[in-house]
Structures are given as C-alpha cells and as structure tokens.
Design a protein around this motif. Structure first.
Motif, PDB file in Angstrom:
ATOM      1  N   GLU A   1      63.606 104.696  38.988  1.00  0.00           N
ATOM      2  CA  GLU A   1      63.359 105.211  37.479  1.00  0.00           C
ATOM      3  C   GLU A   1      61.864 105.575  37.252  1.00  0.00           C
ATOM      4  OE1 GLU A   1      67.104 103.899  34.636  1.00  0.00           O
ATOM      5  OE2 GLU A   1      65.274 102.516  34.771  1.00  0.00           O
TER       6      GLU A   1
ATOM      7  N   THR B   1      62.356 108.783  30.482  1.00  0.00           N
ATOM      8  CA  THR B   1      62.861 107.679  31.662  1.00  0.00           C
ATOM      9  C   THR B   1      63.760 108.678  32.537  1.00  0.00           C
ATOM     10  OG1 THR B   1      62.418 105.839  30.378  1.00  0.00           O
ATOM     11  CG2 THR B   1      63.618 105.484  32.504  1.00  0.00           C
TER      12      THR B   1
ATOM     13  N   HIS C   1      53.157  99.806  38.624  1.00  0.00           N
ATOM     14  CA  HIS C   1      52.470 101.061  37.644  1.00  0.00           C
ATOM     15  C   HIS C   1      51.527 101.856  38.045  1.00  0.00           C
ATOM     16  CE1 HIS C   1      51.240 102.322  33.680  1.00  0.00           C
ATOM     17  NE2 HIS C   1      50.061 102.159  34.108  1.00  0.00           N
TER      18      HIS C   1
ATOM     19  N   ARG D   1      64.209  94.234  43.521  1.00  0.00           N
ATOM     20  CA  ARG D   1      63.270  95.198  42.797  1.00  0.00           C
ATOM     21  C   ARG D   1      61.833  95.177  42.925  1.00  0.00           C
ATOM     22  NH1 ARG D   1      66.915  92.953  37.946  1.00  0.00           N
ATOM     23  NH2 ARG D   1      68.449  94.114  37.646  1.00  0.00           N
ATOM     24  N   TRP D   2      61.326  96.131  42.693  1.00  0.00           N
ATOM     25  CA  TRP D   2      59.952  96.276  42.715  1.00  0.00           C
ATOM     26  C   TRP D   2      59.307  97.383  41.564  1.00  0.00           C
ATOM     27  CZ3 TRP D   2      57.194 100.202  46.254  1.00  0.00           C
ATOM     28  CH2 TRP D   2      55.637 100.270  45.999  1.00  0.00           C
ATOM     29  N   ASN D   3      58.613  96.939  40.667  1.00  0.00           N
ATOM     30  CA  ASN D   3      58.349  97.710  39.737  1.00  0.00           C
ATOM     31  C   ASN D   3      56.627  98.007  39.929  1.00  0.00           C
ATOM     32  OD1 ASN D   3      60.624  97.613  38.504  1.00  0.00           O
ATOM     33  ND2 ASN D   3      59.974  96.466  36.602  1.00  0.00           N
TER      34      ASN D   3
ATOM     35  N   THR E   1      55.271 104.149  34.846  1.00  0.00           N
ATOM     36  CA  THR E   1      56.061 103.088  35.853  1.00  0.00           C
ATOM     37  C   THR E   1      56.991 103.492  36.615  1.00  0.00           C
ATOM     38  OG1 THR E   1      55.050 101.527  34.146  1.00  0.00           O
ATOM     39  CG2 THR E   1      56.775 100.546  35.576  1.00  0.00           C
TER      40      THR E   1
ATOM     41  N   ASP F   1      51.951  95.172  39.960  1.00  0.00           N
ATOM     42  CA  ASP F   1      53.341  95.355  40.663  1.00  0.00           C
ATOM     43  C   ASP F   1      53.974  93.737  40.284  1.00  0.00           C
ATOM     44  OD1 ASP F   1      52.935  97.460  43.126  1.00  0.00           O
ATOM     45  OD2 ASP F   1      51.021  96.735  42.738  1.00  0.00           O
TER      46      ASP F   1
ATOM     47  N   ARG G   1      60.118 102.046  38.445  1.00  0.00           N
ATOM     48  CA  ARG G   1      61.187 101.025  38.698  1.00  0.00           C
ATOM     49  C   ARG G   1      62.071 101.280  39.838  1.00  0.00           C
ATOM     50  NH1 ARG G   1      62.027 100.043  32.257  1.00  0.00           N
ATOM     51  NH2 ARG G   1      63.580 101.531  32.684  1.00  0.00           N
ATOM     52  N   THR G   2      62.019 100.534  40.798  1.00  0.00           N
ATOM     53  CA  THR G   2      62.926 100.609  42.345  1.00  0.00           C
ATOM     54  C   THR G   2      63.677  99.500  42.494  1.00  0.00           C
ATOM     55  OG1 THR G   2      61.140  99.838  43.850  1.00  0.00           O
ATOM     56  CG2 THR G   2      61.024 102.043  43.165  1.00  0.00           C
ATOM     57  N   SER G   3      64.829  99.634  42.848  1.00  0.00           N
ATOM     58  CA  SER G   3      65.582  98.594  43.290  1.00  0.00           C
ATOM     59  C   SER G   3      66.807  98.823  44.609  1.00  0.00           C
ATOM     60  CB  SER G   3      66.437  98.044  42.158  1.00  0.00           C
ATOM     61  OG  SER G   3      67.476  99.117  41.701  1.00  0.00           O
TER      62      SER G   3
END
Length: 390
Positions: free
Chosen positions: A272, A283, A243, A239-241, A250, A202, A252-254
C-alpha cells in the motif's frame, strides 16, 4: 480463502467460520488497535457501510451488505474501552460442488457480531482483554482474547504476546445437505511478536501465531464433505513501513505465510502507498495471494472438451473413502486484489472515506498452476465511512 439443494431458501453461509473471498475487507473495515502504550486522549466514533458482491462466469453469486459501528473512549487516565458491531445481510446462491451452477441454491441470512475490549495502560506497557460474539441462525461463535505489549526504555522496540480462545456451535437441523446438529468447534491461539523502529523512516514488525483447532470443520451445505476433526495452523507475518521523503509518501508492505494440517500452504504479499495532499489522503494497494490444495480436496472430472462432467464427478466423490471435500476454498488457486481508498478531512476531527476493492481468483493465477476445472471468480467491495474524534 473463498462458499446449499432444496427449496427457494436455504441455510446460512456460515460466515463466522467460512469466510468468502474478499469478505475479509468488510471484516477489517474498522480501525485497528495498533497504537502507542498510552491511553487515547480523545474518543473515536466510526460509522461504516460495506457492500460485497461476487460472480462466476458472469453469474452474480453472493451479495453482502454490512453496516458497522466502532467506538473507542478513554476511561480516566489509564484505561480505554473499545466496542464494535456489524450486521451482515447475505443473499445469493452458492454452488454445492466445485463451481457446478446447476447444484446451486438460494441462501438468505443475517449475521450479527460484536466485540468489546478493555485496555489498562502502564508507563511503557499495556494489557488488553477482549470478548467477541457472532451469531447466525445456524452458527454461533464466542471468543476471548488477552494481549500484553511493552516497550523498551527508548520506545524503539515493542514486544507483544497474546492468546485467544474461540468456541463455536454449528446447528443446521433442517437445511443442510449433511445435517450438523449441535456440533462444536474449538480453536486456541497463541501469538508473539516484536516491532522495531530502525530509522526515522523505517519500522519493521514480525509476528508468529500458532493455532490449535478441534471439532467440526465440515461444511454441512456441501455434498461429500468430510474433513479431519483437528486443524492446527502456523502463521508468520512480516511488515515493513518505509517513508519515502522525496515523494512524501509512505509504503506499507507485508508478507504472510500460512500452513495447516489440512495440507494448505499459502503466501500473501501486500503493498500500500499512503499519500496526503492537503485534506485528501490517497491509499492505493495491491495484494497477491496463492495457496496449495488441501490433501483431501478432489478435482472435478472434465469431459473431452474440458467441460464439467457432473455424473463422473459425483461418481468420483462417491468412490472416495475417508476425508474428502470439493470446497473450492480448499483448492489450489491464486488471486489478485486491487484497492483504492480516498479519505477527506472535513475538519480537524472528522474524516470521510470511501474504498473500492476488486478481487480476481483463478487457478491459473497460481504460480506453477492450480486445481483444474474451476471457474474464475470476481468480487467487488465498496466501503464508505465517517470517523469523528471528540
């Protein structure tokens, strides 16, 4: 946010300052500058080509073709230089008021834009300076940027601060509805943010940007368009990535919040998923956007059947004193964007990719309802690219 009557051709769409909805995907097609505080070990060359098209009620409105090039190369052991260039070829028709098709005119224009950035790397920090130039026949924009970022001793936290300055000139001496001769616009921005590694899976990031603009904000290609000469903004981005080990994927949120002194309040939520399968990387993505209307935006007048009443709308506009605009980009609406990017590793250092974006904008898509009497708008963007490291 999302948009000339005389003869067969008219002026530019002011692409440098008034971005059409969905065109942001073309502008963001080149690699981002996010990376560790260390100079790159290899040079990167990326070539991309984008095609954008939008329509309202089955009527194809605007088409944009945009070839792009990006180059990044290390200089010695502590420096790097990046440069990119794009040529937008725009054609189509744009409504003068709301979505009134009968008021549309032809437009043809080419925009040339480029930027260069120089970065100096230190043991756990980096400082960058950039310059950008965008030029159309009636609009020129120049921008300077400075950014510094530094990491904690364990490299798990990175702080970022930056500032930017843009100076624009608007000069539509013959083609505009509202002639703008040698008008100027200034925007100054400051930004601060932090990126934190939470776990092995994270990473989170928070940025806050303050923008202060003054000068000419009108659209000279629209009737009855008179806007304040100051526009200040706040933008918050989280943003928060994450895995997902069990799926080897993975996420990918924002979330982005925008507000300005025009009265526009906007929310953007992004997701994403990045999944590698052998040499392939998939993706898929989805984005939801909604905004409130500017305080001086005026709605069209509809007849008893809910159809656009041209004469009544013109009469309403003429009766408004002070600030006013029928620009659909300043209305209240919601929008969905679905995307899919597929990349294939041709070799260890070369990757080909293609991306499709589908955009749908409508007042009915806004939670709580949007501005009445506006036709839904659809847009489609296709990008193909080739990236090589050497």
């Amino acid at each position: 946010m999302n948009d000339q009557t005389h003869h067969n051709t008219s002026g530019s769409v002011l692409l440098a300052s008034l971005m059409l909805p969905g065109l942001a995907t073309l502008a963001m097609a080149l690699p981002s500058d996010a990376r560790a505080e260390a100079p790159p070990e290899k040079s990167t060359l990326s070539l991309k080509y984008g095609n954008y098209q939008d329509s309202e009620s089955g009527w194809t409105r605007v088409t944009v073709n945009a070839p792009q090039v990006y180059l990044m190369t290390p200089i010695g052991e502590q420096w790097s230089v990046e440069a990119s260039g794009v040529v937008d070829s725009v054609s189509g028709a744009s409504p003068r008021m709301h979505t009134l098709r009968s008021g549309a005119s032809r437009m043809e224009d080419d925009r040339k834009a480029g930027d260069v950035k120089v970065t100096r790397y230190f043991s756990r920090a980096a400082v960058s300076a950039s310059f950008a130039l965008s030029d159309e026949h009636d609009y020129t924009s120049k921008a300077l940027g400075l950014q510094a970022r530094w990491s904690s001793d364990d490299n798990n936290r990175t702080w970022t601060v930056g500032t930017g300055f843009s100076r624009d000139r608007i000069d539509n001496q013959s083609n505009g509805v509202n002639t703008a001769i040698n008008q100027r616009k200034r925007v100054n921005e400051i930004m601060g943010g932090v990126t934190q590694v939470l776990t092995a899976s994270d990473i989170v990031q928070f940025n806050l940007t303050r923008g202060m603009g003054s000068g000419y904000f009108n659209d000279p290609y629209k009737l009855f368009d008179n806007r304040p000469d100051k526009r200040n903004t706040w933008i918050g981005l989280a943003r928060w990535n994450h895995h997902i080990a069990s799926l080897d994927t993975t996420a990918r949120t924002s979330y982005r919040y925008y507000s300005d002194t025009f009265g526009v309040r906007a929310h953007t939520v992004d997701l994403e998923l990045v999944k590698a399968v052998g040499p392939w990387t998939f993706t898929p993505g989805v984005r939801y956007y909604m905004q409130s209307a500017a305080s001086f935006y005026f709605d069209p007048v509809l007849d008893s059947n809910g159809n656009y009443n041209t004469a009544a709308t013109m009469q309403r506009a003429a009766g408004i004193s002070g600030y006013r605009s029928a620009d659909q980009r300043l209305s209240a609406f919601g929008a969905w964007n679905w995307s899919m990017k597929v990349a294939y590793a041709l070799s260890k250092n070369t990757t080909a990719d293609v991306k499709l974006d589908l955009y749908r904008q409508s007042s009915s898509l806004r939670i709580g309802g949007g501005s009445p009497g506006l036709s839904p708008m659809n847009a489609r963007t296709i990008q193909v690219g080739l990236t090589h490291q050497f």
